[in-house]
Design a protein around this motif. Structure first.
Motif, PDB file in Angstrom:
ATOM      1  N   LYS A 193       5.909   5.148  -0.012  1.00  0.00           N
ATOM      2  CA  LYS A 193       5.567   6.033   0.471  1.00  0.00           C
ATOM      3  C   LYS A 193       5.251   7.781  -0.116  1.00  0.00           C
ATOM      4  O   LYS A 193       5.923   7.135  -1.265  1.00  0.00           O
ATOM      5  CB  LYS A 193       6.601   6.561   2.181  1.00  0.00           C
ATOM      6  CG  LYS A 193       7.242   6.182   2.900  1.00  0.00           C
ATOM      7  CD  LYS A 193       6.212   4.530   3.046  1.00  0.00           C
ATOM      8  CE  LYS A 193       6.357   4.060   4.409  1.00  0.00           C
ATOM      9  NZ  LYS A 193       7.191   2.859   4.268  1.00  0.00           N
ATOM     10  N   GLU A 231      -0.722  12.273   5.362  1.00  0.00           N
ATOM     11  CA  GLU A 231      -1.843  11.862   6.627  1.00  0.00           C
ATOM     12  C   GLU A 231      -1.343  10.806   7.254  1.00  0.00           C
ATOM     13  O   GLU A 231      -1.606  10.635   8.331  1.00  0.00           O
ATOM     14  CB  GLU A 231      -3.319  12.281   5.529  1.00  0.00           C
ATOM     15  CG  GLU A 231      -3.008  13.883   5.121  1.00  0.00           C
ATOM     16  CD  GLU A 231      -2.881  13.236   3.868  1.00  0.00           C
ATOM     17  OE1 GLU A 231      -2.862  14.872   3.192  1.00  0.00           O
ATOM     18  OE2 GLU A 231      -1.936  13.021   2.918  1.00  0.00           O
ATOM     19  N   ASP A 232      -1.454   9.746   6.471  1.00  0.00           N
ATOM     20  CA  ASP A 232      -1.153   7.955   6.510  1.00  0.00           C
ATOM     21  C   ASP A 232      -0.032   7.931   8.244  1.00  0.00           C
ATOM     22  O   ASP A 232       0.356   8.017   8.884  1.00  0.00           O
ATOM     23  CB  ASP A 232      -1.329   7.317   6.485  1.00  0.00           C
ATOM     24  CG  ASP A 232      -1.594   7.347   5.220  1.00  0.00           C
ATOM     25  OD1 ASP A 232      -2.818   6.741   5.900  1.00  0.00           O
ATOM     26  OD2 ASP A 232      -1.820   6.668   4.000  1.00  0.00           O
ATOM     27  N   GLU A 288       1.651   4.882   1.480  1.00  0.00           N
ATOM     28  CA  GLU A 288       1.598   5.461   2.896  1.00  0.00           C
ATOM     29  C   GLU A 288       1.926   6.980   2.305  1.00  0.00           C
ATOM     30  O   GLU A 288       2.706   7.390   1.956  1.00  0.00           O
ATOM     31  CB  GLU A 288       2.666   5.071   3.588  1.00  0.00           C
ATOM     32  CG  GLU A 288       2.649   6.359   4.690  1.00  0.00           C
ATOM     33  CD  GLU A 288       3.509   5.967   5.857  1.00  0.00           C
ATOM     34  OE1 GLU A 288       3.916   6.724   6.678  1.00  0.00           O
ATOM     35  OE2 GLU A 288       3.722   3.985   6.493  1.00  0.00           O
ATOM     36  N   SER A 289       1.024   7.488   2.567  1.00  0.00           N
ATOM     37  CA  SER A 289       0.413   8.766   2.527  1.00  0.00           C
ATOM     38  C   SER A 289       1.150   9.778   3.982  1.00  0.00           C
ATOM     39  O   SER A 289       1.324   9.413   4.771  1.00  0.00           O
ATOM     40  CB  SER A 289      -0.818   9.216   1.919  1.00  0.00           C
ATOM     41  OG  SER A 289      -1.721   9.535   3.415  1.00  0.00           O
ATOM     42  N   GLN A 331      -0.733  10.315  11.715  1.00  0.00           N
ATOM     43  CA  GLN A 331      -1.716   9.661  12.149  1.00  0.00           C
ATOM     44  C   GLN A 331      -1.772   8.185  12.983  1.00  0.00           C
ATOM     45  O   GLN A 331      -1.319   7.817  14.487  1.00  0.00           O
ATOM     46  CB  GLN A 331      -3.259   9.136  10.829  1.00  0.00           C
ATOM     47  CG  GLN A 331      -3.885  10.015  10.705  1.00  0.00           C
ATOM     48  CD  GLN A 331      -4.969  10.586  11.890  1.00  0.00           C
ATOM     49  OE1 GLN A 331      -4.343  10.096  13.162  1.00  0.00           O
ATOM     50  NE2 GLN A 331      -6.039  11.885  11.464  1.00  0.00           N
ATOM     51  N   LYS A 332      -0.063   7.517  11.825  1.00  0.00           N
ATOM     52  CA  LYS A 332       0.376   6.645  12.562  1.00  0.00           C
ATOM     53  C   LYS A 332       1.571   6.665  13.348  1.00  0.00           C
ATOM     54  O   LYS A 332       1.716   6.202  14.677  1.00  0.00           O
ATOM     55  CB  LYS A 332       0.984   5.355  11.712  1.00  0.00           C
ATOM     56  CG  LYS A 332       0.082   5.042  10.733  1.00  0.00           C
ATOM     57  CD  LYS A 332       1.026   3.903   9.400  1.00  0.00           C
ATOM     58  CE  LYS A 332      -0.266   3.599   8.402  1.00  0.00           C
ATOM     59  NZ  LYS A 332       1.133   2.508   7.558  1.00  0.00           N
ATOM     60  N   ASN A 356       1.226  -1.158  -0.234  1.00  0.00           N
ATOM     61  CA  ASN A 356       0.345  -0.072  -0.060  1.00  0.00           C
ATOM     62  C   ASN A 356       1.011   1.187  -0.224  1.00  0.00           C
ATOM     63  O   ASN A 356       2.420   0.850   0.467  1.00  0.00           O
ATOM     64  CB  ASN A 356      -0.472   0.313   1.426  1.00  0.00           C
ATOM     65  CG  ASN A 356      -1.700  -1.137   1.600  1.00  0.00           C
ATOM     66  OD1 ASN A 356      -2.090  -1.372  -0.113  1.00  0.00           O
ATOM     67  ND2 ASN A 356      -2.263  -1.589   2.804  1.00  0.00           N
TER      68      ASN A 356
END
Length: 301
Positions: free
Chosen positions: A50, A8-9, A5-6, A12-13, A3
């Motif tokens: 990313k 924003e991700d 990863e933005s 958040q993580k 996947n």
């Protein structure tokens, strides 16, 4: 399939919050101490692409896996993470210290003609990791310390200065000796994606109104690579998490924004350079991707 990863991700993580102004027009930049983001409570990191660049100074032992390669790290190392390539850091030590900064592609392309992908550490076949001796470690750490000070300042031109610090680290690494302990894995999809990306980037930057972007579809690239278009599409999707069409469109938008900001060419000329026969087609494409017309993006006020 890895996947993507933005930014924003990432926030958040790591921190369970999103900073204000994340989608600001100049692009995003931030810098951190590594020890503030690792430890027993840190969430596990997955092998993924990313959607941003990352430059890390790590003092630890581990393995950096990216695309079809792995780099063994032991000691202080400066690592350049390419947003085009999925990667993961596998730590082999509980004691990790250092720094890292992250920035979006637009943080540079909105201000500087051309792109970072021409630099050796950002190429698919380049060397992303640079082992540092104690003197080099001190020099690189000082640049990151200056970044930390500057990011918290109210200096009006601090982001221009931060770009300079990133480039200082880049050239500092290129002048040092890259790590040689790189070993290859067989990964046909990653290699196809690498060649596709090189073909795509070879068409940029657009420097004159007479220059044209001609390879605009997945079929164009598949023909050039002598493979079936479905085979190309599967490889791109599995390595980037995006369709071939989306990757091409993202690169076109980056170049369109750059031309709108840094040239006095009219909108029809820019659209034609980017392969759009009719200005209306370019306007529709740009608005679909950005929610702005080209003219509104060029003169927002």
């Amino acid at each position: 399939m890895p996947n993507t990863e933005s930014i924003e991700d990432f926030y958040q993580k790591k921190f369970n919050y999103l900073p204000a102004g994340l989608q600001q027009e100049i692009g995003h930049f931030n810098v951190f101490r590594l020890e503030d983001c690792v430890g027993p409570n840190a969430k596990p990191v997955k092998y993924s692409r990313k959607d941003f660049y990352k430059v890390s100074l790590v003092r630890t032992k581990g393995i950096y896996h990216y695309a079809d390669k792995s780099v063994s790290i032991d000691g202080t190392t400066l690592i350049f993470f390419n947003p085009q390539v999925p990667y993961i850091w596998e730590s082999q030590s509980e004691n990790q210290t250092g720094f890292f900064c992250i920035f979006s592609k637009s943080f540079f392309t909105e201000k500087i003609r051309g792109g970072l992908n021409d630099l050796p550490m950002y190429k698919f076949d380049g060397k992303p990791a640079y082992q540092l001796n104690p003197q080099q470690e001190q020099q690189a750490a000082e640049v990151f310390e200056k970044m930390l000070v500057e990011i918290g300042s109210d200096y009006a031109f601090k982001y221009d200065l931060l770009r300079n610090y990133v480039m200082e680290l880049t050239h500092f690494a290129l002048k040092s000796q890259p790590s040689e302990n790189v070993y290859q894995h067989t990964d046909a999809k990653s290699r196809i994606t690498a060649v596709f990306t090189e073909l795509l980037e070879r068409q940029f930057p657009i420097e004159t109104p007479s220059q044209r972007f001609t390879m605009r579809s997945a079929k164009d690239f598949a023909t050039q690579l002598a493979m079936h278009v479905n085979h190309l599409n599967r490889a791109i999707k599995e390595t980037t998490g995006k369709t071939t069409t989306d990757v091409i469109a993202e690169r076109l938008i980056i170049e369109a924004k750059t031309l709108l900001k840094h040239t006095d060419w009219n909108v029809a000329e820019i659209g034609y350079c980017l392969g759009f026969e009719e200005p209306a087609h370019f306007n529709n494409f740009f608005k679909k991707q950005t929610q702005f017309t080209p003219s509104k993006f060029r003169t927002p006020y």
